[in-house]
Design an enzyme around this catalytic site. Structure first.
Site, PDB file in Angstrom:
ATOM      1  N   LYS A  43       1.048  -1.349   0.129  1.00  0.00           N
ATOM      2  CA  LYS A  43      -0.396   0.450  -0.097  1.00  0.00           C
ATOM      3  C   LYS A  43       0.434   1.427  -0.060  1.00  0.00           C
ATOM      4  CE  LYS A  43      -4.112  -2.281   1.712  1.00  0.00           C
ATOM      5  NZ  LYS A  43      -3.670  -3.620   1.679  1.00  0.00           N
TER       6      LYS A  43
HETATM    7  C1  LIG Z   1      -4.471  -4.724   1.038  1.00  0.00           C
HETATM    8  C2  LIG Z   1      -3.150  -5.906   0.773  1.00  0.00           C
HETATM    9  C3  LIG Z   1      -3.769  -7.164  -0.273  1.00  0.00           C
HETATM   10  C4  LIG Z   1      -4.778  -6.729  -0.387  1.00  0.00           C
HETATM   11  O1  LIG Z   1      -4.602  -5.443  -1.860  1.00  0.00           O
HETATM   12  P1  LIG Z   1      -6.064  -5.258  -2.536  1.00  0.00           P
HETATM   13  O2  LIG Z   1      -5.527  -4.156  -3.266  1.00  0.00           O
HETATM   14  O3  LIG Z   1      -7.396  -4.770  -1.193  1.00  0.00           O
HETATM   15  O4  LIG Z   1      -7.433  -6.219  -3.341  1.00  0.00           O
HETATM   16  C5  LIG Z   1      -3.203  -7.592  -0.120  1.00  0.00           C
HETATM   17  N1  LIG Z   1      -2.115  -7.747   0.929  1.00  0.00           N
HETATM   18  C6  LIG Z   1      -1.377  -7.025   1.553  1.00  0.00           C
HETATM   19  C7  LIG Z   1      -0.173  -7.398   2.527  1.00  0.00           C
HETATM   20  C8  LIG Z   1      -2.189  -5.668   1.829  1.00  0.00           C
HETATM   21  O5  LIG Z   1      -2.409  -4.658   2.761  1.00  0.00           O
END
Ligand SMILES: *Cc1c(COP(=O)(O)O)cnc(C)c1O
Length: 495
Positions: free
Chosen positions: A112
């Site tokens: 993120k």
């Molecule tokens: C948020 C997140 C995901 C999922 O991603 P999306 O875009 O919500 O599908 C997968 N792995 C980690 C470590 C995350 O923080």
């Protein structure tokens, strides 16, 4: 060509890119989508020697057309600097016969960071462009990962304040420590005596509180949101798919224009949707492999055409994928209806009323780009162990779900197309579940002891993000009741 945005539910049209970023969500509850998904205006051959920053510009200029070249370049430079532990931002790692695109070298060691590092700069630039002179207050409820990534992205960004609410007893010790040691005069972190749903509902109520909004405007503030349906988070995620593809070409693993697959550990459907956009833009992607944990709503959807959230919510070791409403799927549904916002709105209405909807045969036929799979908790744990024992590479539980699903895909289809596995978090962020997957006896040690054990065992360096919080001072120690959330905000903003 200038790009305009509209809501997937049809009531808002011709919104400028900067306004779409500022608003986050459309007034009718829909998500903003570009009138047309743009095609690359350079050939891959011409992009092959570009840096991550240059590629970011090539992608973003096609979506954020009301930003000047200088404004966009500025946002990109500020976002992707030495906050990342590697100058490549998203290194592609070859491990025996597997390729991992490691997206966890930012401030909070999860993917993120890639989007939340640039969103604050896009947002403040967008505010200026639209003549907004108010200070922007970002309000976020978090179950752990988003909160820290948002705090870190907005810390010390002029013209913004960020307030994060988290469930006091509902996050991991490392996650809590990451948040309450956050520096920056404009950051505020508050624990609530409640669970994540309470925090999320509280924030939604505050965002809809008209009296509070008016008081804020008078005092020179305006709310905005940093959550993953903002188009300002989706577009920066397209970049690393292009970057990953180009690295495969440059290292001689594939020929230029040779199609590849990607496997994406999925929750809210943002990351994999960015891959879908990249494919529509002209990147040679074959299958988009959507990996779920035991909350396998998406697997069922791809298999049956029925999206049904009416089921128990399962807590797994990949908490960022514990999700029953994948918000960004709405943007795919919209494409499947051939941009029919009426039809898309009806599905979303059914989802909110009945918790489920079924798409028709015609729409299902357009799902060929995707393969849905899921991994159980046991499969996830044993995958972590297997990969470590056989290939000496440590996966975090989210990436392990992707790995397990990819193995199933290969067994089932015999497809030998080269595949990038999207690696979304550092194993150091989920030390306990990773270490106990390797050996149960690790469960007796504290989280920080396990960090040292992990470093020794895997012969990898402890990431800066963990070193920093080990001895950091606790800065935020406020805890409030659910009913006191509004009051806490008023105190922070001195209303
Ligand atoms: C948020 C997140 C995901 C999922 O991603 P999306 O875009 O919500 O599908 C997968 N792995 C980690 C470590 C995350 O923080």
């Amino acid at each position: 060509m200038s790009q305009l945005y509209k809501s997937t539910r049809g009531k808002e049209l011709n919104i400028s890119p900067s306004l779409a970023i500022l608003k986050g969500l459309a007034d009718d509850g829909g998500l903003f989508v570009p009138n047309e998904i743009p095609k690359f205006d350079k050939s891959l051959n011409n992009m092959i020697n570009m840096t991550y920053h240059e590629l970011a510009y090539e992608v973003m200029k096609l979506y954020f057309t009301d930003f000047s070249q200088e404004e966009l370049t500025n946002c990109i430079q500020k976002a992707y600097d030495n906050k990342f532990e590697t100058s490549e931002i998203a290194p592609l790692i070859k491990n025996v016969d597997r390729y991992y695109l490691e997206l966890f070298h930012g401030k909070t060691i999860a993917f993120k960071d890639v989007a939340l590092s640039i969103l604050p700069h896009l947002l403040t630039t967008a505010a200026k462009k639209n003549g907004i002179d108010k200070e922007i207050v970002i309000l976020t409820a978090t179950s752990g990962d988003t909160g820290k990534a948002a705090l870190s992205g907005f810390a010390n960004v002029k013209g913004t304040k960020i307030i994060v609410f988290y469930p006091k007893n509902g996050v991991s010790p490392i996650q809590e420590h990451q948040m309450i040691t956050q520096k920056g005069d404009n950051t505020f972190v508050i624990g609530i005596n409640g669970n994540f749903d309470d925090a999320q509902n509280g924030v939604k109520n505050i965002l809809n509180n008209q009296i509070l909004k008016e008081d804020m405007l008078k005092a020179g503030y305006q709310f905005s949101s940093a959550n993953s349906i903002n188009i300002g988070r989706l577009v920066p995620q397209i970049v690393y798919y292009v970057y990953g593809y180009i690295q495969l070409v440059k290292s001689g693993e594939i020929d230029l224009l040779e199609p590849i697959n990607v496997t994406v550990p999925t929750g809210n459907f943002g990351n994999i949707l960015a891959a879908y956009y990249a494919k529509q833009m002209g990147l040679p992607l074959n299958k988009l492999i959507c990996a779920s944990n035991e909350n396998k709503v998406l697997f069922d959807f791809f298999k049956t055409g029925i999206y049904n959230k009416n089921r128990p919510f399962i807590l797994t070791s990949s908490p960022s994928m514990d999700i029953l409403i994948s918000s960004n799927l709405e943007r795919l549904i919209y494409r499947l209806t051939e941009d029919d916002s009426m039809k898309c709105g009806l599905f979303m209405n059914e989802l909110s009323k009945k918790g489920c909807y079924e798409i028709d045969e015609q729409m299902r036929n357009k799902l060929n780009d995707f393969y849905g799979g899921f991994a159980t908790q046991e499969e996830t744990n044993s995958t972590i162990k297997d990969v470590f024992v056989k290939r000496n590479y440590l996966l975090d539980p989210h990436t392990a779900v992707a790995e397990a699903v990819y193995n199933k895909y290969v067994n089932e289809t015999k497809d030998t197309t080269k595949t990038i596995i999207i690696s979304t978090a550092s194993p150091y962020k989920f030390t306990r579940s990773v270490m106990t997957s390797i050996n149960n006896s690790y469960d007796k040690q504290s989280d920080f002891e396990l960090v040292d054990e992990m470093s020794e065992l895997s012969e990898t360096k402890i990431p800066q993000a963990i070193e920093e919080i080990k001895n950091a001072n606790i800065i935020h120690n406020k805890v409030c009741k659910i009913q006191e959330m509004t009051q806490s905000i008023k105190e922070i903003l001195q209303l």
